[in-house]
Design a protein around this motif. Structure first.
Motif, PDB file in Angstrom:
ATOM      1  N   ALA A 172      43.119  -9.041  22.222  1.00 21.71           N
ATOM      2  CA  ALA A 172      44.393  -8.505  22.695  1.00 21.71           C
ATOM      3  C   ALA A 172      45.555  -9.378  22.229  1.00 21.71           C
ATOM      4  O   ALA A 172      46.601  -8.870  21.813  1.00 21.71           O
ATOM      5  CB  ALA A 172      44.395  -8.407  24.213  1.00 21.71           C
ATOM      6  N   LEU A 173      45.377 -10.709  22.265  1.00 23.34           N
ATOM      7  CA  LEU A 173      46.451 -11.608  21.820  1.00 23.34           C
ATOM      8  C   LEU A 173      46.732 -11.431  20.339  1.00 23.34           C
ATOM      9  O   LEU A 173      47.886 -11.444  19.907  1.00 23.34           O
ATOM     10  CB  LEU A 173      46.042 -13.067  22.089  1.00 23.34           C
ATOM     11  CG  LEU A 173      45.881 -13.506  23.542  1.00 23.34           C
ATOM     12  CD1 LEU A 173      45.380 -14.945  23.598  1.00 23.34           C
ATOM     13  CD2 LEU A 173      47.188 -13.366  24.295  1.00 23.34           C
ATOM     14  N   ASN A 196      32.957 -17.320  24.550  1.00 20.25           N
ATOM     15  CA  ASN A 196      32.442 -15.961  24.399  1.00 20.25           C
ATOM     16  C   ASN A 196      30.923 -15.883  24.502  1.00 20.25           C
ATOM     17  O   ASN A 196      30.329 -14.864  24.148  1.00 20.25           O
ATOM     18  CB  ASN A 196      32.910 -15.381  23.053  1.00 20.25           C
ATOM     19  CG  ASN A 196      34.394 -15.110  23.033  1.00 20.25           C
ATOM     20  OD1 ASN A 196      34.843 -14.055  23.465  1.00 20.25           O
ATOM     21  ND2 ASN A 196      35.178 -16.067  22.540  1.00 20.25           N
ATOM     22  N   ASP A 230      44.050 -18.273  25.712  1.00 18.46           N
ATOM     23  CA  ASP A 230      42.933 -17.642  26.411  1.00 18.46           C
ATOM     24  C   ASP A 230      41.923 -17.168  25.365  1.00 18.46           C
ATOM     25  O   ASP A 230      42.011 -16.053  24.846  1.00 18.46           O
ATOM     26  CB  ASP A 230      43.447 -16.471  27.255  1.00 18.46           C
ATOM     27  CG  ASP A 230      42.332 -15.782  28.041  1.00 18.46           C
ATOM     28  OD1 ASP A 230      41.168 -16.247  27.957  1.00 18.46           O
ATOM     29  OD2 ASP A 230      42.624 -14.790  28.723  1.00 18.46           O
ATOM     30  N   ARG A 250      46.182  -8.780  18.437  1.00 18.79           N
ATOM     31  CA  ARG A 250      46.807  -7.490  18.138  1.00 18.79           C
ATOM     32  C   ARG A 250      48.300  -7.516  18.467  1.00 18.79           C
ATOM     33  O   ARG A 250      49.143  -7.054  17.687  1.00 18.79           O
ATOM     34  CB  ARG A 250      46.124  -6.373  18.948  1.00 18.79           C
ATOM     35  CG  ARG A 250      44.806  -5.915  18.384  1.00 18.79           C
ATOM     36  CD  ARG A 250      44.378  -4.597  19.036  1.00 18.79           C
ATOM     37  NE  ARG A 250      44.285  -4.712  20.485  1.00 18.79           N
ATOM     38  CZ  ARG A 250      43.178  -5.074  21.132  1.00 18.79           C
ATOM     39  NH1 ARG A 250      42.084  -5.375  20.450  1.00 18.79           N
ATOM     40  NH2 ARG A 250      43.161  -5.141  22.462  1.00 18.79           N
ATOM     41  N   ALA A 279      38.963 -16.252  25.599  1.00 21.38           N
ATOM     42  CA  ALA A 279      38.124 -15.115  25.990  1.00 21.38           C
ATOM     43  C   ALA A 279      38.870 -13.790  25.866  1.00 21.38           C
ATOM     44  O   ALA A 279      38.273 -12.725  26.021  1.00 21.38           O
ATOM     45  CB  ALA A 279      37.634 -15.305  27.421  1.00 21.38           C
ATOM     46  N   ASN A 280      40.155 -13.847  25.582  1.00 22.13           N
ATOM     47  CA  ASN A 280      40.966 -12.632  25.484  1.00 22.13           C
ATOM     48  C   ASN A 280      41.665 -12.552  24.126  1.00 22.13           C
ATOM     49  O   ASN A 280      42.763 -12.012  24.004  1.00 22.13           O
ATOM     50  CB  ASN A 280      42.005 -12.623  26.614  1.00 22.13           C
ATOM     51  CG  ASN A 280      42.716 -11.288  26.744  1.00 22.13           C
ATOM     52  OD1 ASN A 280      42.106 -10.233  26.555  1.00 22.13           O
ATOM     53  ND2 ASN A 280      44.004 -11.313  27.044  1.00 22.13           N
ATOM     54  N   LEU A 281      40.998 -13.092  23.118  1.00 23.65           N
ATOM     55  CA  LEU A 281      41.645 -13.187  21.807  1.00 23.65           C
ATOM     56  C   LEU A 281      41.998 -11.842  21.175  1.00 23.65           C
ATOM     57  O   LEU A 281      43.087 -11.709  20.606  1.00 23.65           O
ATOM     58  CB  LEU A 281      40.754 -13.964  20.843  1.00 23.65           C
ATOM     59  CG  LEU A 281      40.940 -15.474  20.803  1.00 23.65           C
ATOM     60  CD1 LEU A 281      40.060 -16.069  19.721  1.00 23.65           C
ATOM     61  CD2 LEU A 281      42.392 -15.845  20.554  1.00 23.65           C
TER      62      LEU A 281
END
Length: 344
Positions: A339-340, A301, A333, A342, A335-337
């Protein structure tokens, strides 16, 4: 309720006794089988909880889960990677799982292995502290009044907090997600600073008191590490409690400068011995699944953490081994924590 408790070091049996004291049926499973050796249906508790309580011993995971309403996983972070796949393969899909503590995104790693199913509770820390004094005896040093609860998916936190409160009696105020819970545990920060400052004592197997040696200089390092953790947490919208607040919560001493609080803790509790083996969890657990976990999140990040990076590098040099491997993060991922976390 019927609860399957997975892990039979000190925390698992202590939680089994606490749950049984509140009228629940507890089954205890040991990953190696060694932790339940010498248990024959009863567990003697002393300390903050005193009495003899019925605890069933489960020889297999399937036996532990049979008829259970909920499961609690409480093992050291370094044991999680080898256990999560076994548990994911055996646990019924509709059975909630509490993980205490939910280090290093363990709930997300478990959900990835299991697939869709019941929520996973991310406990910031364990319901009790204690130690085993005999195969059938546990000394419960403290029953926590409260600690935070996250969940996967994030919206399930109130449901998981209610389950934990019904089982153990503690209060579990909710936090937005499992990452917020992972940031709360300050052990990686305190333990890394202590290990760095006292490596020769550890190597020489000297007896030393850890709170008394959280000197002003050591506390400066702890505060610098904590400031970097806080800046990383803020990137995700989280604000974990400070070191001052953590020491106050755990030990009840008045808030103030850190080194004065640690002196007060030792004066009140006596000498709490630090580790005397180089293979201490202060390094083997709290660096890979604590400080190095922060660094992995930071790298994904774009968050600088120079003091944390330096501390990990120096500890790796002193201990002569790499300490950044973390199987719990494989395939995630980072960088996409949000969304994961939630969605689960």
């Amino acid at each position: 309720m019927r609860v399957a408790i997975l892990g039979a070091g000190a925390i698992g049996p202590g939680c089994a006794a606490l749950a049984a004291s509140r009228g629940h049926d507890a089954a205890l499973w040991s990953p190696s089988g060694a932790g339940t050796g010498g248990l024959a249906g009863t567990l003697h508790a002393e300390g903050e909880l005193t009495g003899t309580f019925p605890v069933r011993v489960a020889a297999t995971l399937e036996e532990a889960f049979a008829g259970a309403d909920v499961a609690l996983l409480t093992v050291p972070a370094y044991a999680l990677a080898g256990l999560l796949a076994r548990i994911a393969a055996a646990i019924p899909r509709d059975m909630p799982l509490l993980i205490a503590p939910a280090a290093s995104l363990a709930p997300l790693a478990f959900a990835r292995l299991r697939g869709p199913g019941a929520p996973v509770g991310a406990m910031a820390t364990t319901p009790i502290t204690g130690r085993r004094t005999a195969p059938d005896r546990v000394r419960i040093a403290a029953i926590r009044a409260w600690s935070e609860m996250g969940a996967l998916p994030g919206a399930a936190a109130p449901q998981m907090a209610a389950l934990a409160e019904a089982l153990f009696g503690n209060r579990w105020p909710v936090v937005p997600d499992a990452l917020a819970a992972a940031f709360i545990n300050t052990n990686p920060i305190a333990h890394a600073a202590l290990a760095l400052a006292n490596v020769t004592r550890i190597e020489q197997r000297e007896t030393w008191g850890q709170y008394g040696l959280m000197t002003e200089a050591v506390c400066r390092l702890m505060e610098a590490l904590c400031a970097e953790r806080d800046a990383l947490a803020a990137r995700f919208g989280h604000s974990p409690p400070s070191l001052v607040e953590a020491l106050h919560r755990t030990n009840g001493v008045p808030r103030g400068p850190l080194h004065e609080m640690t002196r007060a803790i030792e004066a009140g509790r006596g000498v709490i011995a630090g580790p005397t083996e180089m293979d201490t969890r202060y390094v083997t657990e709290d660096v890979p699944y604590g400080l190095a976990f922060y660094l992995a999140l930071a790298a994904a990040n774009g968050q600088p953490m120079p003091v944390t990076e330096a501390a990990v590098t120096v500890i790796e040099t002193l201990w002569g081994r790499g300490l950044r491997e973390n199987p719990l993060l494989e395939g995630l991922d980072l960088a996409n924590l949000p969304a994961l976390l939630r969605a689960g």
